[in-house]
Design an enzyme around this catalytic site. Structure first.
Site, PDB file in Angstrom:
ATOM      1  N   ARG B  51       0.865  -1.098   0.058  1.00 31.46           N
ATOM      2  CA  ARG B  51      -0.208   0.050  -0.019  1.00 31.46           C
ATOM      3  C   ARG B  51       0.778   1.124  -0.115  1.00 31.46           C
ATOM      4  O   ARG B  51       0.929   2.097  -0.771  1.00 31.46           O
ATOM      5  CB  ARG B  51      -0.828   0.097   1.457  1.00 31.46           C
ATOM      6  CG  ARG B  51      -1.955  -0.930   1.285  1.00 31.46           C
ATOM      7  CD  ARG B  51      -2.337  -1.540   2.535  1.00 31.46           C
ATOM      8  NE  ARG B  51      -3.167  -2.350   2.787  1.00 31.46           N
ATOM      9  CZ  ARG B  51      -4.897  -2.596   2.011  1.00 31.46           C
ATOM     10  NH1 ARG B  51      -5.224  -1.760   2.285  1.00 31.46           N
ATOM     11  NH2 ARG B  51      -5.281  -3.841   2.547  1.00 31.46           N
ATOM     12  N   THR B  52       1.507   1.319   1.310  1.00 32.17           N
ATOM     13  CA  THR B  52       2.841   2.458   0.583  1.00 32.17           C
ATOM     14  C   THR B  52       3.617   2.732  -0.128  1.00 32.17           C
ATOM     15  O   THR B  52       3.401   3.968  -0.899  1.00 32.17           O
ATOM     16  CB  THR B  52       3.714   2.094   1.939  1.00 32.17           C
ATOM     17  OG1 THR B  52       2.788   1.860   3.300  1.00 32.17           O
ATOM     18  CG2 THR B  52       3.998   3.693   1.967  1.00 32.17           C
ATOM     19  N   LYS B  80      22.873 -10.703  -0.780  1.00 33.83           N
ATOM     20  CA  LYS B  80      24.109 -10.947  -0.868  1.00 33.83           C
ATOM     21  C   LYS B  80      24.891  -9.910   0.055  1.00 33.83           C
ATOM     22  O   LYS B  80      25.814 -10.334   0.080  1.00 33.83           O
ATOM     23  CB  LYS B  80      24.132 -10.847  -2.986  1.00 33.83           C
ATOM     24  CG  LYS B  80      23.422 -11.787  -3.225  1.00 33.83           C
ATOM     25  CD  LYS B  80      23.785 -11.716  -4.875  1.00 33.83           C
ATOM     26  CE  LYS B  80      23.100 -12.340  -5.739  1.00 33.83           C
ATOM     27  NZ  LYS B  80      21.941 -11.158  -6.362  1.00 33.83           N
ATOM     28  N   ARG B 101      11.671   2.124   2.687  1.00 39.16           N
ATOM     29  CA  ARG B 101      11.402   0.951   3.750  1.00 39.16           C
ATOM     30  C   ARG B 101      12.098   0.231   3.834  1.00 39.16           C
ATOM     31  O   ARG B 101      12.834  -0.727   2.854  1.00 39.16           O
ATOM     32  CB  ARG B 101       9.977   0.832   3.178  1.00 39.16           C
ATOM     33  CG  ARG B 101       8.907  -0.482   4.378  1.00 39.16           C
ATOM     34  CD  ARG B 101       8.811  -0.113   5.700  1.00 39.16           C
ATOM     35  NE  ARG B 101       7.480   1.022   5.817  1.00 39.16           N
ATOM     36  CZ  ARG B 101       6.832   0.442   5.211  1.00 39.16           C
ATOM     37  NH1 ARG B 101       6.226  -0.548   6.334  1.00 39.16           N
ATOM     38  NH2 ARG B 101       5.101   1.122   5.300  1.00 39.16           N
ATOM     39  N   HIS B 129       7.397   6.883  10.857  1.00 36.93           N
ATOM     40  CA  HIS B 129       6.594   6.672   8.948  1.00 36.93           C
ATOM     41  C   HIS B 129       5.401   8.200   9.131  1.00 36.93           C
ATOM     42  O   HIS B 129       4.749   7.817   9.471  1.00 36.93           O
ATOM     43  CB  HIS B 129       5.380   5.299   9.733  1.00 36.93           C
ATOM     44  CG  HIS B 129       5.051   4.939   8.688  1.00 36.93           C
ATOM     45  ND1 HIS B 129       5.439   5.539   7.246  1.00 36.93           N
ATOM     46  CD2 HIS B 129       4.230   3.902   8.252  1.00 36.93           C
ATOM     47  CE1 HIS B 129       4.703   4.837   6.462  1.00 36.93           C
ATOM     48  NE2 HIS B 129       4.054   3.877   6.497  1.00 36.93           N
TER      49      HIS B 129
END
Ligand code: ZN
Lengths: 153, 303
Positions: B51-52, B80, B101, B129
């Protein structure tokens, strides 16, 4: 005066005497200023020396190295009562107390496992110094107790 | 804030918040049409959040810009062992701004120290956030106003970064904040410390009963099953903090019920049909708010 008791630890010719360290913190003092003997300094440590001011104190003498104010100010986190004596030719050249720095970098590691600085990133840890503790600049975690355990060795 | 980063809601002054919200309102009303033609937004999602991510993508594309997406963590070089510091320096070469994020707290701050393009924190672990907070504030301002506000924030207050971000931002306004949660999910003491330091009016409750009738806004968050070792304990707590039309019988008629979504069953579907329900509108507000934010962070000085 506690000066009498200093005789228990040998006098130095040139270097730094860190006095009035809280008992038990001498090795942390060495760790925090990054002295491990690898540069050839001769270091003597007195632990649990009787003291008028602190009842028991530790004392650290570093021969051949004058610590800068920036180096010793981080000691305020674990040894707030410490006095720093710069010795030249057996005489105390200057004597001062430690000041609390505003931030400390690359000295403590963050105890928060969720903090980005605990990952393998090319970044030095950084803490803001509060009146009664330190706070990680990255994750915001406040540490008030157990600061010596966070010293990076 | 122009050409800067958005790392936490703590960095936002009241004027910063108001400039974003005013700009978002103007965009939503069609009064201004910001343009990002030829610009690229880098989306770095080290943790899934469809959603974000979609909200940022929509906000960028609606302004005529485009996005470059690192893709899912599984298929990227992250596994990696490439450092975040290296990843963002590579993406900086492609993108005009970076949305990050990441599961670790402080990740966005670290990223911002390595690149010169704006970094927008889209959630860093249990940390912050801030873009969610801006859309929350936009929604609150539209429905209840941000001054003389009485807000209840309920649910998982311990792990909920949206809650922490919102609480910090509300200290810039004349808001009385009531925190309602089971004892085990109370606000972290550090957050309470900060809120008190900011002079915020903060009270904590274990039950909604005593406080519901005076609220303008009730902000509900999800209590996650995985926070409880014992399923029975979870069921008991979740049931106590569930909002139904019966719960809301004692609420004021103009109470606004919000939720950062997705919800599971903490708000009964029947509540959706009431005038209280504002959570879908809240989610939609993410686009104009993020458009405004991108315009303020990426825009030209001489426009
Ligand atoms: Zn940290």
């Amino acid at each position: 005066m506690s000066d009498d008791h200093e005789l228990r630890v040998s006098k130095i010719r040139n270097g730094t005497v860190i006095d009035h360290v809280r008992a038990g913190q001498a090795l942390n003092v060495l760790a925090i200023v990054g002295i491990d003997g690898s540069d050839g300094e001769s270091v003597s440590v007195g632990m649990n020396v009787p003291s008028d001011r602190l009842a028991r104190k530790d004392i650290v003498k570093v021969e051949g190295r004058e610590l800068s104010e920036d180096e010793v100010d981080v000691l305020s986190l674990i040894a707030p009562d410490a006095t720093i004596n710069i010795v030249r030719d057996y005489e105390v050249e200057s004597k001062h107390r430690v000041d609390r720095p505003e931030t400390v970098e690359d000295i403590l590691h963050c105890p928060n496992a969720g903090c980005i600085t605990t990952e393998d990133e090319p970044v030095a840890s950084r803490f803001d110094v509060l009146d009664d503790g330190v706070r990680c600049t990255y994750c915001g975690r406040i540490v008030r107790e157990g600061i010596p355990e966070l010293i990076e060795r | 804030m122009r050409h800067g980063n958005l790392l936490t809601s703590k960095q936002l002054s009241r004027a910063d918040v108001e400039s974003v919200l005013d700009h978002a309102a103007a965009i939503a009303a069609g009064e201004v049409e910001p343009t990002r033609t030829g610009q690229l937004l880098g989306l770095l999602f080290f943790e899934p959040s469809t959603r974000t991510k979609m909200s940022f993508e929509t906000a960028m594309k609606r302004q005529g810009g485009d996005v470059v997406d690192m893709g899912s963590v599984d298929s990227s070089s992250v596994k990696k062992g490439e450092s975040l510091a290296d990843t963002v320096r590579v993406i900086e070469g492609y993108a005009d701004a970076i949305v990050l994020r990441h599961p670790k707290q402080g990740a966005a701050k670290l990223a911002s120290e390595y690149v010169d393009v704006p970094v927008i924190n889209a959630g860093d672990g249990a940390g912050h956030h801030p873009t969610q907070t801006l859309l929350d504030l936009y929604t609150i301002r539209e429905s209840a106003g941000l001054d003389d506000l009485r807000i209840g924030i309920m649910g998982d207050l311990k792990y909920g970064r949206t809650v922490h971000s919102l609480a910090y931002a509300l200290t810039r306004f004349d808001a009385r904040q009531h925190f309602i949660s089971p004892e085990s999910l109370q606000l972290p003491r550090e957050v309470v410390f900060d809120l008190h330091q900011q002079g915020a009016s903060v009270r904590e409750h274990e039950s909604l009963d005593g406080v519901l009738s005076e609220l303008d806004v009730l902000y509900v968050t999800r209590i996650q099953r995985e926070r409880f070792p014992d399923e029975n304990e979870y069921q008991k707590v979740a049931g106590e903090y569930r909002i139904t039309t019966e719960t809301l019988a004692d609420a004021r008629d103009d109470l606004t019920v919000m939720h950062p979504l997705p919800r599971v069953d903490e708000i009964a579907p029947a509540v959706d049909e009431t005038d209280h329900a504002t959570y879908f509108e809240q989610a939609h507000n993410g686009v104009p708010v993020r458009m405004a934010l991108l315009d303020l962070l990426m825009g030209d000085d001489d426009e």
